[in-house]
Design an enzyme around this catalytic site. Structure first.
Site, mmCIF file in Angstrom:
data_model
loop_
_atom_site.group_PDB
_atom_site.id
_atom_site.type_symbol
_atom_site.label_atom_id
_atom_site.label_comp_id
_atom_site.label_asym_id
_atom_site.label_seq_id
_atom_site.Cartn_x
_atom_site.Cartn_y
_atom_site.Cartn_z
ATOM 1 N N TYR A 415 0.858 -1.191 0.000
ATOM 2 C CA TYR A 415 0.000 0.000 0.000
ATOM 3 C C TYR A 415 0.889 1.234 0.000
ATOM 4 C CZ TYR A 415 -3.964 -2.838 1.755
ATOM 5 O OH TYR A 415 -4.975 -3.752 1.931
ATOM 6 N N HIS A 497 -9.826 1.741 0.575
ATOM 7 C CA HIS A 497 -9.528 2.697 1.645
ATOM 8 C C HIS A 497 -9.799 4.117 1.159
ATOM 9 C CE1 HIS A 497 -6.539 -0.544 3.263
ATOM 10 N NE2 HIS A 497 -7.799 -0.825 3.534
ATOM 11 N N ASN A 541 -4.271 0.939 7.099
ATOM 12 C CA ASN A 541 -5.724 0.886 6.903
ATOM 13 C C ASN A 541 -6.342 1.965 7.794
ATOM 14 O OD1 ASN A 541 -4.207 -1.652 7.180
ATOM 15 N ND2 ASN A 541 -5.916 -2.532 6.088
HETATM 16 C C1 LIG Z 1 -13.969 -4.783 2.336
HETATM 17 C C2 LIG Z 1 -13.274 -3.711 3.114
HETATM 18 C C3 LIG Z 1 -12.206 -4.041 3.947
HETATM 19 C C4 LIG Z 1 -11.557 -3.054 4.684
HETATM 20 N N1 LIG Z 1 -10.600 -3.410 5.594
HETATM 21 C C5 LIG Z 1 -10.155 -2.492 6.495
HETATM 22 C C6 LIG Z 1 -9.408 -2.867 7.639
HETATM 23 O O1 LIG Z 1 -9.151 -4.046 7.869
HETATM 24 N N2 LIG Z 1 -9.024 -1.895 8.497
HETATM 25 C C7 LIG Z 1 -9.327 -0.574 8.296
HETATM 26 O O2 LIG Z 1 -8.917 0.270 9.085
HETATM 27 N N3 LIG Z 1 -10.054 -0.198 7.234
HETATM 28 C C8 LIG Z 1 -10.515 -1.123 6.368
HETATM 29 N N4 LIG Z 1 -11.366 -0.745 5.357
HETATM 30 C C9 LIG Z 1 -11.692 0.687 5.219
HETATM 31 C C10 LIG Z 1 -12.611 1.218 6.317
HETATM 32 O O3 LIG Z 1 -13.575 0.265 6.680
HETATM 33 C C11 LIG Z 1 -13.261 2.509 5.816
HETATM 34 O O4 LIG Z 1 -12.219 3.399 5.491
HETATM 35 C C12 LIG Z 1 -14.172 3.166 6.829
HETATM 36 O O5 LIG Z 1 -15.205 2.309 7.248
HETATM 37 C C13 LIG Z 1 -14.776 4.428 6.243
HETATM 38 O O6 LIG Z 1 -15.513 5.083 7.247
HETATM 39 P P1 LIG Z 1 -16.630 6.151 6.887
HETATM 40 O O7 LIG Z 1 -17.301 6.543 8.145
HETATM 41 O O8 LIG Z 1 -16.019 7.194 6.046
HETATM 42 O O9 LIG Z 1 -17.656 5.408 5.927
HETATM 43 P P2 LIG Z 1 -18.393 3.976 6.093
HETATM 44 O O10 LIG Z 1 -17.769 3.178 7.179
HETATM 45 O O11 LIG Z 1 -18.450 3.399 4.741
HETATM 46 O O12 LIG Z 1 -19.840 4.379 6.577
HETATM 47 C C14 LIG Z 1 -20.781 5.048 5.789
HETATM 48 C C15 LIG Z 1 -22.161 4.582 6.223
HETATM 49 O O13 LIG Z 1 -23.142 5.465 5.694
HETATM 50 C C16 LIG Z 1 -24.228 4.711 5.200
HETATM 51 N N5 LIG Z 1 -24.885 5.550 4.190
HETATM 52 C C17 LIG Z 1 -24.406 5.905 2.978
HETATM 53 N N6 LIG Z 1 -25.266 6.723 2.356
HETATM 54 C C18 LIG Z 1 -26.305 6.909 3.198
HETATM 55 C C19 LIG Z 1 -27.511 7.670 3.115
HETATM 56 N N7 LIG Z 1 -27.794 8.427 2.050
HETATM 57 N N8 LIG Z 1 -28.386 7.602 4.157
HETATM 58 C C20 LIG Z 1 -28.100 6.833 5.261
HETATM 59 N N9 LIG Z 1 -26.967 6.105 5.377
HETATM 60 C C21 LIG Z 1 -26.082 6.153 4.364
HETATM 61 C C22 LIG Z 1 -23.601 3.449 4.670
HETATM 62 O O14 LIG Z 1 -24.554 2.407 4.577
HETATM 63 C C23 LIG Z 1 -22.527 3.188 5.722
HETATM 64 O O15 LIG Z 1 -23.039 2.438 6.798
HETATM 65 C C24 LIG Z 1 -11.980 -1.708 4.574
HETATM 66 C C25 LIG Z 1 -13.043 -1.384 3.733
HETATM 67 C C26 LIG Z 1 -13.691 -2.365 3.013
HETATM 68 C C27 LIG Z 1 -14.849 -1.980 2.137
#
Ligand SMILES: Cc1cc2nc3c(=O)[nH]c(=O)nc-3n(C[C@H](O)[C@H](O)[C@H](O)COP(=O)(O)OP(=O)(O)OC[C@H]3O[C@@H](n4cnc5c(N)ncnc54)[C@H](O)[C@@H]3O)c2cc1C
Ligand SMILES: *[C@@H]1O[C@H](CO)[C@@H](O)[C@H](O)[C@H]1NC(C)=O
Ligand SMILES: *[C@@H]1O[C@H](CO)[C@@H](O)[C@H](O)[C@H]1NC(C)=O
Ligand SMILES: *[C@@H]1O[C@H](CO)[C@@H](O)[C@H](O)[C@H]1NC(C)=O
Ligand SMILES: *[C@@H]1O[C@H](CO)[C@@H](O)[C@H](O)[C@H]1NC(C)=O
Ligand SMILES: *[C@@H]1O[C@H](CO)[C@@H](O)[C@H](O)[C@H]1NC(C)=O
Ligand SMILES: *[C@@H]1O[C@H](CO)[C@@H](O)[C@H](O)[C@H]1NC(C)=O
Ligand SMILES: *[C@@H]1O[C@H](CO)[C@@H](O)[C@H](O)[C@H]1NC(C)=O
Ligand SMILES: *[C@@H]1O[C@H](CO)[C@@H](O)[C@H](O)[C@H]1NC(C)=O
Ligand SMILES: *[C@@H]1O[C@H](CO)[C@@H](O)[C@H](O)[C@H]1NC(C)=O
Ligand SMILES: *[C@@H]1O[C@H](CO)[C@@H](O)[C@H](O)[C@H]1NC(C)=O
Ligand SMILES: *[C@@H]1O[C@H](CO)[C@@H](O)[C@H](O)[C@H]1NC(C)=O
Length: 570
Positions: A415, A497, A541
Site C-alpha cells: 500500500y 480505503h 488501513n
Molecule cells: C472490504 C473492506 C475491507 C476493509 N478493511 C479495512 C481494515 O481491515 N481496516 C481498516 O482500518 N479499514 C478497512 N477498510 C476501510 C474502512 O472500513 C473505511 O475506510 C471506513 O469504514 C470508512 O468510514 P466512513 O465513516 O467514512 O464510511 P463507512 O464506514 O463506509 O460508513 C458510511 C455509512 O453510511 C451509510 N450511508 C451511505 N449513504 C447513506 C444515506 N444516504 N443515508 C443513510 N446512510 C447512508 C452506509 O450504509 C454506511 O453504513 C476496509 C473497507 C472495506 C470496504
C-alpha cells in the site's frame, strides 16, 4: 422533551425492525441528525449524545452484527447471537457474497449495513503515526492537536494481536518464513500500536479491533454507550435522500425507506439550533451533498436532469459551488506473490457453508482456533519508507495474507500511503450512483517511482528466505516492467480505503469543502465527518484514523457557537 420523543422514536424503531414495514417519520425534531453509521458516524453520534443533545443516527442498510439484531449468517451460526459480521474467520465472505451487504450505488466496494466499513472490513486497527496528521492535515488537526482524540479512541478500542482466547496464533508458517527474511535484512519486530512511530524497516503481527474473538470496534463500544442513552435514536433501513435546506440553513433530512422497512417522509432538526452531520462515507457523503445542491455545477446538473430527482431538486439559485468529489484517494495496491513449501492455505471460503467441524466446535465452545483468525490469515504487516526523486518520503505498508495461486502461496499487497501525491475524482451518474471517474492511482511519476523502489527493496529482502519461490513478479522479471504491467486501474489496484471528496481545509478557495470545524462552506449548520474529509491517505488501513477524526470533530462541533442569529433567534 427530548427524552419523551426519543422513546417514541425508539419504539417506532423497534416495531419496524420486528414487523419490517415502511413507516412515516414521527413528527419529532433532533438537535443532531447524523447520516450514516460507519467509522465516522457512530463515534460522532455517541459523543454528541453524551453531551446531552438529542441525536438521530440514520443508516440506510440493515443491522449487521448479532448484537444489533443482525440476521445474516451461515447455518452453523443458527441459534447463536452471532452473524457473518461477528466471526473473524468469515470476514472474507464479502468477496464471495456481498448481496445485501455492499452498497449498490457506489462504483467501488463499500459496506451498506449498520457499521458501514467497520462492519464488513478486516478489523485491522492501527494507531496513526504522527506523520499521518502532520503531512496530510491542516492547522488544528496536526499530531499535537490530535493526540488526545487518538488516545481516547485507543482507550476504548485497544485492539489485539491474539484474537484466539487461548492466546495461540494459528497457522503461522507464512508469518514465520517471511519474518526470517525481514530479520536477516535488519527489520525490527514491533508491537505496532505500542511503537506506532516506528514505520520504517519494522514489522509485526496483525492487530485487530476484536475482543472475545468477535468483531468489536465502534459497533461494540461507541454504539453501545450511545444506545444506552434515552436521547439517542437509531433508524436502520432508512436512507437520507437529501438535506432539506433554506439557503445556508439545514432544516431537516428527507428520508426513504429501504428493504421494505425504515422511515420515509422528512425528519427535522431542532428549529434554530439543530444541526446535520453527513457521515455517509467517501462515496456516500459526496452523493448526499450533490443531491442537496452542494458541489460543482456539472455534478449538480446531472442530479437536476436525473429521472429520480429532477424537478424535486433544490432550485439553482440555492446551489453552493464546492469541489465535492475532487481530491479522491486510496492506497495504491500492488500485489506481489511468493510461495513456500511450509505455507498452508486454510479454506476460509469453505468455512461459510462447509466448515471443518472441530474448528466450529472450538470457536463456538471456547472462542479458540482457526475461525478466530481474520480470513485469510493476515500477516505479517511490514512498514518501509522510500524517498523518490522529488524528495518527498512515501510511507509504505505491506500486508501479507495466506492466499494466492496455489495452496502454498502468499500474496503481499504493497500500500502506498502518506506522502503520495496522485489524486482522482468521483462523479455521479444520471441513475445517481457515485463512481470513480478519475482513478487516483500513480498519476504522478514520483508515486510510481516510490512503488518501484519499495518492491525492488522487498524482493531483495525476501530473496533471503530459504526455499521461497517467486510467483509474481517472476525471479527474472525487471521490477519496472512488472509494475508497468499492472494497470493503474480500479480492478487491479483498489484497496477499499477511499478518502477525500469532501476535503477539509482552512479556506473556501476551491480546494476545500469543509472548514476546520468540519462545517460545509456556505452552510450554517451542515457538517461532514468521515473519511471523505481526509486531505490525503494514511500510512495504514484508515479506520482508527477516521474514528480519531470523528472524536476531534465532535469536540470542535460541540465547542462551536450556534449561528442561529441569521434566523433572528439567539
Ligand atoms: C472490504 C473492506 C475491507 C476493509 N478493511 C479495512 C481494515 O481491515 N481496516 C481498516 O482500518 N479499514 C478497512 N477498510 C476501510 C474502512 O472500513 C473505511 O475506510 C471506513 O469504514 C470508512 O468510514 P466512513 O465513516 O467514512 O464510511 P463507512 O464506514 O463506509 O460508513 C458510511 C455509512 O453510511 C451509510 N450511508 C451511505 N449513504 C447513506 C444515506 N444516504 N443515508 C443513510 N446512510 C447512508 C452506509 O450504509 C454506511 O453504513 C476496509 C473497507 C472495506 C470496504
Ligand atoms: C409537528 O409538531 C409541531 C410542533 O409540535 C406542530 O406545530 C406541527 O403541527 C406538527 N406537524 C404535524 C404534521 O403533525
Ligand atoms: C454473544 O453472547 C456472548 C455471551 O453472552 C457475549 O459475550 C457476546 O458479546 C455476544 N456477542 C454478540 C455479537 O452479540
Ligand atoms: C433486538 O430484538 C430484541 C427482541 O425483539 C429487542 O428487545 C431489542 O430491542 C432489539 N434491539 C434492537 C437494537 O433493535
Ligand atoms: C411513506 O410510506 C407510507 C407507507 O408506504 C406511505 O403511505 C406514505 O405516503 C409515505 N410517505 C411519504 C412522505 O413518502
Ligand atoms: C422526474 O421525477 C419524477 C418523480 O420522481 C418522475 O416520475 C419523472 O419521470 C421524472 N422526469 C424526468 C424527465 O426524468
Ligand atoms: C495442496 O493441494 C494439493 C492438491 O489439492 C494437496 O494434495 C496438498 O496436500 C495441498 N497441500 C497443502 C500444504 O495443503
Ligand atoms: C473448550 O475448552 C475446554 C477447556 O479447555 C476443553 O475441555 C474443551 O475440550 C474445549 N472444547 C472444544 C470444543 O474445543
Ligand atoms: C528508511 O530506512 C532505509 C533503510 O535503512 C533508509 O535508507 C531510508 O533513508 C529510511 N527512510 C527514511 C525516510 O528515514
Ligand atoms: C500530479 O499530477 C497532476 C496531473 O498531472 C498535476 O496536476 C499535479 O500538479 C501533480 N502534482 C505534483 C505535486 O506534482
Ligand atoms: C529447503 O528445501 C530442501 C529440499 O526440500 C530441504 O532439504 C531444506 O531443509 C529446506 N530448507 C529450509 C531452510 O527450509
Ligand atoms: C529495469 O529495466 C529498466 C529499463 O527498462 C532499467 O532502467 C532498470 O534499471 C531496470 N531495473 C529495475 C530495478 O527496474
Amino acid at each position: 422533551m427530548a427524552k419523551t420523543f426519543a422513546l417514541v422514536a425508539a419504539a417506532a424503531s423497534l416495531i419496524h425492525s420486528v414487523t419490517a414495514q415502511c413507516t412515516t417519520a414521527p413528527n419529532q425534531t433532533y438537535d443532531y441528525i447524523v447520516i450514516g453509521s460507519g467509522a465516522g458516524g457512530i463515534p460522532v453520534a455517541d459523543r454528541l449524545s453524551e453531551a446531552g443533545h438529542s441525536v438521530l443516527l440514520l443508516e440506510k442498510g440493515p443491522p449487521s452484527s448479532g448484537r444489533w439484531n443482525g440476521t445474516m449468517k451461515p447455518a452453523w451460526l443458527e441459534g447463536t447471537n452471532l452473524t457473518r459480521f461477528d466471526v473473524p474467520g468469515l470476514f472474507n465472505q464479502i468477496w464471495r457474497d456481498s448481496n445485501g451487504v455492499a452498497c449498490e450505488d457506489t462504483g467501488v466496494m463499500a459496506g451498506c449495513v449498520l457499521g458501514g466499513g467497520v462492519a464488513v472490513n478486516s478489523a485491522l486497527w492501527w494507531k496513526p503515526p504522527t506523520r499521518d496528521w502532520d503531512v496530510n492535515f491542516p492547522e488544528g488537526w496536526k499530531s499535537a492537536d490530535m493526540k488526545s482524540s487518538v488516545d481516547k479512541v485507543f482507550q476504548r478500542i485497544p485492539g489485539t494481536d491474539t484474537p484466539s482466547q487461548d492466546g495461540i496464533r494459528y497457522n503461522q508458517e507464512g508469518f514465520e518464513r517471511i519474518s526470517e527474511g525481514l530479520d536477516a535484512a535488519g527489520f525490527k519486530q514491533v508491537k505496532p500500536n505500542e511503537q506506532s512511530e516506528e514505520k520504517n524497516m519494522t514489522y509485526g503481527h496483525s492487530t485487530f479491533f476484536i475482543e472475545n474473538a468477535e468483531r468489536q470496534g465502534p459497533l461494540r463500544t461507541y454504539l453501545e454507550t450511545a444506545a444506552a442513552r434515552s436521547q439517542f435514536s437509531l433508524w436502520t433501513n432508512t436512507m437520507a435522500r437529501r438535506v432539506v435546506r433554506t439557503g445556508g440553513r439545514a432544516t431537516g433530512v428527507e428520508l426513504q425507506c429501504r428493504n421494505g422497512a425504515g422511515f420515509n417522509g422528512t425528519v427535522n432538526v431542532t428549529p434554530g439550533t439543530g444541526r446535520v452531520i453527513v457521515s455517509a462515507g467517501t462515496m456516500g457523503s459526496a452523493k448526499v451533498l450533490f443531491r442537496s445542491g452542494i458541489g460543482p455545477t456539472d455534478m449538480l446538473n446531472v442530479v437536476k436532469k436525473s429521472p429520480i430527482d429532477n424537478e424535486t431538486m433544490i432550485s439553482e439559485d440555492q446551489w453552493i459551488n464546492l469541489p465535492v468529489g475532487y481530491n479522491l484517494n486510496d492506497h495504491v495496491g500492488t500485489d506481489i506473490q511468493v510461495a513456500h513449501p511450509d505455507i498452508r492455505f486454510y479454506d476460509f471460503y469453505k468455512a461459510y457453508n462447509t466448515p471443518i467441524q472441530t474448528d466450529v466446535d472450538a470457536y463456538l465452545a471456547n472462542r479458540t482456533g482457526m475461525l478466530t483468525t481474520v480470513a485469510p490469515n493476515l500477516g505479517p504487516i511490514i512498514w518501509t519508507e522510500v524517498t523518490p526523486s522529488d524528495g518527498r518520503t512515501r510511507s509504505i505498508q505491506w500486508q501479507a495474507r495466506v492466499e494466492g495461486r496455489t495452496n502454498t502461496s502468499m500474496t503481499i499487497t504493497q500500500y502506498l500511503g502518506t506522502g503520495s501525491i496522485s489524486r482522482g475524482r468521483l462523479d455521479i451518474t444520471p441513475q445517481l450512483n457515485t463512481r470513480v471517474v478519475t482513478v487516483p492511482y500513480l498519476r504522478n511519476a514520483t508515486d510510481k517511482e516510490a512503488v518501484i523502489m519499495g518492491i525492488e527493496h522487498m524482493r531483495g529482502v525476501l530473496n533471503g528466505v530459504a526455499n521461497l519461490t517467486w510467483v509474481t513478479p517472476t525471479a527474472e522479471q525487471n521490477t519496472t516492467t512488472f509494475v508497468n504491467s499492472i494497470p493503474a486501474a480500479l480492478a487491479s489496484r483498489n484497496s477499499n480505503h477511499w478518502v477525500g471528496s469532501c476535503t477539509i481545509g482552512p479556506a473556501n478557495d476551491g480546494t476545500a469543502v469543509v472548514d476546520l470545524d468540519t462545517k460545509v462552506y456556505g452552510m450554517d449548520n451542515l457538517f461532514v465527518v468521515d473519511a471523505s474529509i481526509f486531505p490525503g491517505i494514511t500510512t495504514g488501513n484508515p479506520s482508527a484514523a477516521i474514528v480519531s477524526v470523528a472524536e476531534k470533530a465532535a469536540a470542535r462541533i460541540l465547542a462551536l457557537k450556534g449561528t442561529e442569529s441569521e434566523d433572528g433567534d439567539v
